[in-house]
Scaffold this motif. Structure first.
Motif, PDB file in Angstrom:
ATOM      1  N   GLY A 457      41.351  -0.120  63.198  1.00 13.88           N
ATOM      2  CA  GLY A 457      42.069   0.428  62.040  1.00 13.88           C
ATOM      3  C   GLY A 457      43.486  -0.096  61.899  1.00 13.88           C
ATOM      4  O   GLY A 457      44.274   0.436  61.101  1.00 13.88           O
ATOM      5  N   LYS A 458      43.831  -1.152  62.635  1.00 18.07           N
ATOM      6  CA  LYS A 458      45.209  -1.671  62.617  1.00 18.07           C
ATOM      7  C   LYS A 458      45.579  -2.227  61.233  1.00 18.07           C
ATOM      8  O   LYS A 458      46.600  -1.848  60.656  1.00 18.07           O
ATOM      9  N   SER A 459      44.722  -3.096  60.696  1.00 18.69           N
ATOM     10  CA  SER A 459      45.029  -3.677  59.381  1.00 18.69           C
ATOM     11  C   SER A 459      44.997  -2.618  58.287  1.00 18.69           C
ATOM     12  O   SER A 459      45.696  -2.728  57.281  1.00 18.69           O
ATOM     13  N   THR A 460      44.182  -1.601  58.496  1.00 21.44           N
ATOM     14  CA  THR A 460      44.107  -0.526  57.500  1.00 21.44           C
ATOM     15  C   THR A 460      45.453   0.197  57.415  1.00 21.44           C
ATOM     16  O   THR A 460      45.910   0.561  56.322  1.00 21.44           O
ATOM     17  N   ILE A 461      46.110   0.378  58.568  1.00 23.20           N
ATOM     18  CA  ILE A 461      47.440   1.020  58.570  1.00 23.20           C
ATOM     19  C   ILE A 461      48.401   0.169  57.730  1.00 23.20           C
ATOM     20  O   ILE A 461      49.180   0.700  56.938  1.00 23.20           O
TER      21      ILE A 461
HETATM   22  N1  LIG Z   1      37.949  -3.195  52.378  1.00 22.59           N
HETATM   23  C1  LIG Z   1      37.224  -2.464  53.220  1.00 22.59           C
HETATM   24  N2  LIG Z   1      36.236  -1.688  52.771  1.00 22.59           N
HETATM   25  C2  LIG Z   1      35.502  -0.937  53.592  1.00 22.59           C
HETATM   26  N3  LIG Z   1      35.687  -0.876  54.921  1.00 22.59           N
HETATM   27  C3  LIG Z   1      36.653  -1.634  55.436  1.00 22.59           C
HETATM   28  C4  LIG Z   1      37.474  -2.472  54.620  1.00 22.59           C
HETATM   29  N4  LIG Z   1      38.357  -3.104  55.416  1.00 22.59           N
HETATM   30  C5  LIG Z   1      38.113  -2.678  56.668  1.00 22.59           C
HETATM   31  N5  LIG Z   1      37.088  -1.797  56.685  1.00 22.59           N
HETATM   32  C6  LIG Z   1      36.555  -1.092  57.853  1.00 22.59           C
HETATM   33  O1  LIG Z   1      37.592  -0.294  58.390  1.00 22.59           O
HETATM   34  C7  LIG Z   1      37.568  -0.325  59.794  1.00 22.59           C
HETATM   35  C8  LIG Z   1      38.939  -0.744  60.303  1.00 22.59           C
HETATM   36  O2  LIG Z   1      39.175  -2.058  59.889  1.00 22.59           O
HETATM   37  P1  LIG Z   1      40.546  -2.812  60.150  1.00 22.59           P
HETATM   38  O3  LIG Z   1      40.520  -4.069  59.369  1.00 22.59           O
HETATM   39  O4  LIG Z   1      41.665  -1.885  59.904  1.00 22.59           O
HETATM   40  O5  LIG Z   1      40.412  -3.127  61.708  1.00 22.59           O
HETATM   41  P2  LIG Z   1      41.422  -3.901  62.643  1.00 22.59           P
HETATM   42  O6  LIG Z   1      41.849  -2.948  63.691  1.00 22.59           O
HETATM   43  O7  LIG Z   1      42.468  -4.567  61.856  1.00 22.59           O
HETATM   44  O8  LIG Z   1      40.426  -4.971  63.296  1.00 22.59           O
HETATM   45  P3  LIG Z   1      40.690  -6.516  63.686  1.00 22.59           P
HETATM   46  O9  LIG Z   1      41.293  -6.516  65.044  1.00 22.59           O
HETATM   47  O10 LIG Z   1      39.296  -7.080  63.729  1.00 22.59           O
HETATM   48  O11 LIG Z   1      41.525  -7.127  62.668  1.00 22.59           O
HETATM   49  C9  LIG Z   1      36.457  -1.276  60.182  1.00 22.59           C
HETATM   50  O12 LIG Z   1      35.348  -0.505  60.566  1.00 22.59           O
HETATM   51  C10 LIG Z   1      36.165  -2.053  58.952  1.00 22.59           C
HETATM   52  O13 LIG Z   1      34.807  -2.393  58.860  1.00 22.59           O
END
Ligand SMILES: Nc1ncnc2c1ncn2[C@@H]1O[C@H](COP(=O)(O)OP(=O)(O)OP(=O)(O)O)[C@@H](O)[C@H]1O
Ligand SMILES: [Mg+2]
Length: 707
Positions: A457-461
């Motif tokens: 969820g890092k990029s989501t933040i």
């Molecule tokens: N646009 C989107 N629509 C739906 N689900 C998403 C979307 N983007 C990310 N996700 C989901 O949200 C969750 C968190 O994703 P995120 O991109 O925040 O992870 P991350 O920690 O950045 O991972 P990474 O290290 O691979 O970059 C994942 O389960 C991903 O599948």
């Protein structure tokens, strides 16, 4: 459809009717019936055209007309004089054919008189000839005028509609655009911008054509009514028989749309497209897929069997009867006229007029009916277009323009943005929750590293901090104020960001690819130049080695790097993954030229070599020294993470640890950071080197033994 396109099964031919296709525009789904004919899926309208036109048409007109009127006003506003001329021109054109037929009839009569009686009314001959020529010249002149006006209005309208739709699209946020219904609406609306089919100009002209068809028919009926009153109605009936039957066929139904959805046929198309797809070429070679692809194609083709790819248009029974009857109607008309010549007393000119006018009326009427129906059903796309224009974004500015943003200052004097997340939860539209109860506080000027497994969820933040999305519950406070209370545009000026999935603006130059980070700074000149940003990001060296340097046009290359795309521009091409990342970094750094308070870098070094990575952090320190700002960087590389003031560990949508490298390594927390660190290459090397330190004694002992 539900069955996977398995190989080796027999093609059964007919399939049960499928639900109506939703990509067929122009009518509501429940009015369509879909049947299968061979590998074709045929869609027809339910009920007869007359019924549909009278019953459902009224409702559709009521619903869509306001939007069409809006479109007409738009056309009128673009070029009032030409539009009015266009409408008048089309009206005149609609009555000219029947006038021409009348003159033609009179002409034939005049010639007949000259043959029969040897007399010629020269004045009448001259008048008719002039009239005939005048009609011809008028038709030519008006159609030339209409053509040029059409082209001018169509082009200007196309541009205007394109621009409006672009604005509508750009105005919307990621939340709205993630909604499939919105995407579908935009796809429908796109058709209005086209110059053909459902294009906006065509739509308006179709409406005008409905009116001109009516005036055309009226003028033809006026001609015919004169003949009927002369007791010629039996002849009128005979000559209208065939066109009437043809129209009956049209009213009965007709195919609305057809497409091939057969899984085997689709499998064949897919396999064929793989074989010619340049982006799959290397995999096909390395994995040795050539034979497999050929076999897959052959297997699907064998399973499909011999089917016709052409589908039979069903014109209907009435139309077929009409074609059959056609063979009899013309002789019947002539025979009746000849046998009853004393009763009808019809001249050759009138006979010709009667025949041509009835044909014309029936043709125009059936055209009018189908045209009217198509016009009304096509209005749906006009409605979609304006609905898109009127859509409001879900992430929007607060009423009154929002709170003014002010830079925060920490107790230690560092400046930047203070960020607090309180019980933040978030789910992407239509998806399960990915952030559950996120809580953290970042002080102004702090440098924070975010770590965690993939999908944590890092990029989501980052997407919440840049307000691409709003959290579903909880609060995100910036300098003590809820993020929703600021104007999103104002906030974006305070934030510089490098996304993990950064965009590549192609085809565009390297300069433009950096400039998009801060267009005002690029346009009006700023102390911090594009070249400086490139230098800070480590991009300057490879850019300056290119023949056109910053003017190099970046294009998606199909074959590899720096492939010329045209003979005129040999300095075009694609970049390597790391080079693209450096450009994206330069863009992020160039955003900083606007003195942002928050710098976010999502995996900035993922594709960088160790030297580039080292240089980047040196530059980052430099940038931060020049002006303090809060910095958040996400990284899986622990040699960079240790540089941060504090490290935030995200796991399954929660912040599970938050502290300095030392604190987290010393066991303050749940031990997740330590676990990740030990798994990382850095720790591996550390372990290796500690093993190495122990090894010399063994080596010595071995050598001692050898001695
Ligand atoms: N646009 C989107 N629509 C739906 N689900 C998403 C979307 N983007 C990310 N996700 C989901 O949200 C969750 C968190 O994703 P995120 O991109 O925040 O992870 P991350 O920690 O950045 O991972 P990474 O290290 O691979 O970059 C994942 O389960 C991903 O599948
Ligand atoms: Mg990510």
């Amino acid at each position: 459809m539900a069955r996977p396109p398995g190989m080796g099964r027999k093609f059964k031919g007919g399939k049960p009717p499928r639900p109506p296709p939703d990509d067929l525009i122009g009518t509501s789904a429940q009015k369509l019936v879909t049947t299968t004919q061979g590998i074709w899926e045929i869609t027809k309208r339910e009920g007869s055209l007359v019924r549909r036109f009278t019953k459902d048409g009224v409702d559709e007109i009521k619903q869509s007309f306001p939007y069409v009127w809006r479109l007409f006003k738009l056309v009128l506003a673009l070029n009032p004089r030409r539009t009015v001329l266009l409408v008048i021109g089309r009206l005149v054109m609609s009555i000219l054919p029947s006038t021409r037929l009348r003159v033609q009839g009179a002409f034939i009569d005049l010639v007949q008189d000259a043959i029969d009686y040897g007399k010629l009314d020269r004045t009448r001959l001259l008048r008719l000839a002039s009239l005939h020529m005048l009609i011809h010249v008028l038709e030519e002149a008006i159609s030339t005028l209409l053509e040029s006006s059409n082209a001018v209005i169509e082009r200007r309208l196309g541009e205007k509609l394109d621009l409006e739709l672009m604005r509508a699209h750009l105005k919307l946020d990621l939340v709205s655009l993630a909604d499939p219904a919105v995407t579908q609406k935009f796809q429908d609306a796109e058709r209005v911008c086209r110059s053909t089919g459902n294009g906006g100009f065509q739509q308006i002209m179709q409406v005008v054509d409905v009116f001109t068809s009516v005036t055309g028919i009226l003028s033809q009926v006026t001609t015919l009514s004169g003949l009927v009153s002369r007791r010629l109605w039996p002849l009128v009936l005979i000559s209208t028989l065939r066109p009437l039957l043809h129209a009956a066929g049209m009213l009965g139904g007709g195919v609305f749309g057809a497409r091939i959805t057969d899984p085997l046929y689709q499998r064949m198309s897919t396999v064929k497209s793989f074989a010619t797809n340049p982006s799959l070429r290397q995999e096909i070679k390395v994995f040795g897929l050539s034979d497999w692809l050929v076999k897959e194609y052959e297997a699907a083709s064998t399973a499909l069997g011999v089917v016709s790819l052409r589908f039979q248009r069903e014109e209907g029974m009435w139309s077929n009867i009409g074609n059959f009857v056609e063979a009899f109607t013309t002789p019947a008309l002539y025979i009746t006229t000849a046998l009853q010549s004393q009763k009808f007393k019809i001249s050759l000119g009138t006979l010709n007029l009667l025949q041509s006018t009835t044909e014309q009326i029936i043709r125009s009427t059936s055209k009018l009916l189908t045209r009217s129906e198509n016009v009304v059903s096509n209005w749906k796309v006009v409605q979609s277009f304006f609905e898109c224009c009127d859509m409001a974004p879900a992430v929007h500015a607060p009423s009154g323009g929002g709170k003014d943003y002010e830079t925060a200052e920490a107790a230690d004097g560092r400046k930047g943005m203070k960020i607090e997340a309180r019980n933040v939860r978030f789910a992407y539209p239509g998806q399960p929750e990915v952030l559950h109860d996120v809580n953290f506080t970042i002080q102004p000027g702090e440098m924070i590293a975010v770590v965690g497994y993939n999908g944590a969820g890092k990029s989501t933040i980052v997407k919440l901090l840049t307000r691409l999305f709003d959290c579903t519950s909880g609060e995100l406070l910036l300098n003590g104020t809820n993020i929703r209370e600021y104007h999103p545009e104002d906030l974006r000026k305070r934030t510089a960001v490098l996304f993990q999935d950064f965009g590549k603006f192609v085809p565009m130059t390297i300069r433009e690819n950096i400039a998009v980070g801060n267009i005002p700074a690029a346009m009006y000149g700023h102390q911090f130049t594009i070249e400086q940003a490139a230098k800070s990001a480590g991009a300057a060296s490879f850019v300056e080695a290119l023949p056109k340097k910053y003017g190099t046009n970046l294009t998606k290359s199909r074959e590899g790097h720096f492939q010329p795309v045209s003979t005129h521009d040999t300095a075009s091409g694609d970049l390597s993954g790391g080079e693209w990342q450096k450009l994206a970094l330069a863009r992020g750094i160039f955003m900083r030229a606007s003195q942002s308070d928050l710098l976010i870098l999502d995996e900035p070094t993922a594709s960088l070599d160790p030297k580039a990575e080292f240089d980047l952090f040196a530059q980052l320190r430099e940038v931060r020294r020049e002006r303090s700002c809060t910095t958040i960087f996400i990284s899986h590389r622990f040699n960079t993470v240790v540089n941060a003031d504090r490290i935030m560990v995200v796991e399954e949508g929660r912040v599970v640890e938050f502290g300095s490298h030392r604190e987290l390594m010393d066991g303050e927390g749940v031990g997740r950071y330590r676990e990740l660190y030990e798994l990382s290459a850095g720790a591996f090397l550390e372990q290796e080197s500690s093993r190495e330190k122990k090894r010399p004694s063994t080596a010595v002992s071995v050598s001692t033994e050898q001695e």
